[in-house]
Motif scaffolding. Sequence first.
Motif: not given
Length: 549
Positions: A373-388
Amino acid sequence: MPESPPSTTTLCPSCAEPLDAEDRFCEHCGADLSLSASGADPSTAGSAASPSGAEAPGAAGGTAGAAPSAAGLAGTDGDRLGSTAAAAGTPGEGPGAAGATAGASAGHPAAGTVSARSAGAAPSAAGTGSDRSAGGAPSAAGTAGTGGDPHGGARPQVAGAGQDGRLGGGHGGTGQPGGGAEGEGPATDAFLLAPPQAAAQPGGGGDTLALGVPLAGAKVSDPREEEPAEENGTVCVACGLGGVDADGYCEHCGHAQPRKRDHQEQELEGVAAVSDRGLRHHRNEDAFALSTTSLPDGTPAVAAVVCDGVSTAYRPDDASAAASVAGNESLLASLERGAPAEEAMRGALMAAFDAVSALAEEETQDGVPHHNAPACTCVSAVVTGPVFTVGWIGDSRAYWIPDDRDRPSARLTEDDSWAARMVSAGLMTEAEAYADDRAHAITGWLGADAVEVDPHVAAFQPESPGVIVVCTDGLWNYAESAAEMAEVVPPDARTRPLHSARTLVGVALDGGGHDNVTVAVLPFPAAVSRAGFPPAQVTEGLGGAVNGL
């Protein structure tokens, strides 16, 4: 009674070469001796004839002496020399006789009379065509030594200095070549090679070459000037002519074309990313997605999703692309609804998992689902105000790099890998584990055959400005620790995120580029204002409301 002529060797009247008694044609110049003998007129040859019709000594001497002298002086003073010979048939003074003989040998009885003009006639250049015989035929006298062929045509000798290009022979007085009238321009004898002439083209075309000479307005074919053949609007980057087939190869030169994903860059306000195929892989199996939005209260939000296809799986490039798109769309939708960042991040990772799992349900061309089966890894970041907030599954990573490099940098993620498990279990040190060949064997991924799906989510509130670096292992293999990563991140990364991402990709390529490499750089606080709000300000000393850095 006149004396009999002395016994001498018979000479060719055209070239003055010795002849044998039985010769009919001159072996040197090919002159027809029978025509010469029958066509000569002794009265106009400038020499006296014996009663028996034999040639007088003066004529013989004239013939012998004329060949070299008249040939070298052709076109200089032929008339004067000819008239002198006619008045005194002294042996050795026979240029005029030679001219008469030459004209006679060409089969034109009148041609010989040109050198027998009266002594008072005005001199004219030999062979110019201004001398006319009694019959009105143009004369070829002065081209001494130029005899006629058996058909009366011109011999192929080239005219001497001062000639106008006309050679003796032809059909005098009939308008044929060699018989031009006085005042005409230079003519070209039919025997001489003229410049190549353009051949008439069928249908009036003028785009071909004749005898190697370009025609007027001809177009020389040059591949660089050909109209490129386009295939779906794509032209070969190597030759610029051929279209590109469905497999990504030029139909003209066969050159493999760079895919759109081989190198990609994107920059939005407050975030930038670069992805590159690297130097060893034949395609780029990484993917990323960037976005900016606003929370319901107007706080700006900036997000980056980076995915790395598992090379041993089926369609890894499709898996990473599907995960990045699905994760990004889910994250934006949740944030805009007002969901907390951690919840939105977890939902985004699960949406990415579902998108990749759906690929396994698609049938292959032979109608049978692929066993891997197809596969991958993932990493994400979101900056919202004084916090990410950071979320991940697999071994793609996120780093915190402060502007003030005296402050500590930090790795924000823990790998789902064999090496990480060995370290967490206390079985190996980190150095030992990552030196092992099994270090990069992942224990968590997105895909239908994943053993378990456990999204990792963490939120951070730094005390100082800096950047979040989100990347695949194609980069961190060359800068694994946080300190090593901080050394290669440019000092102005927060104000120039795209330049920083390019620099980090260059670090990986300079290190060998063994894998695809993708980097996203998010300045913190977010350098974007939405709905009229200024960029968020960092409050020193807040500590770690979530996780302090």
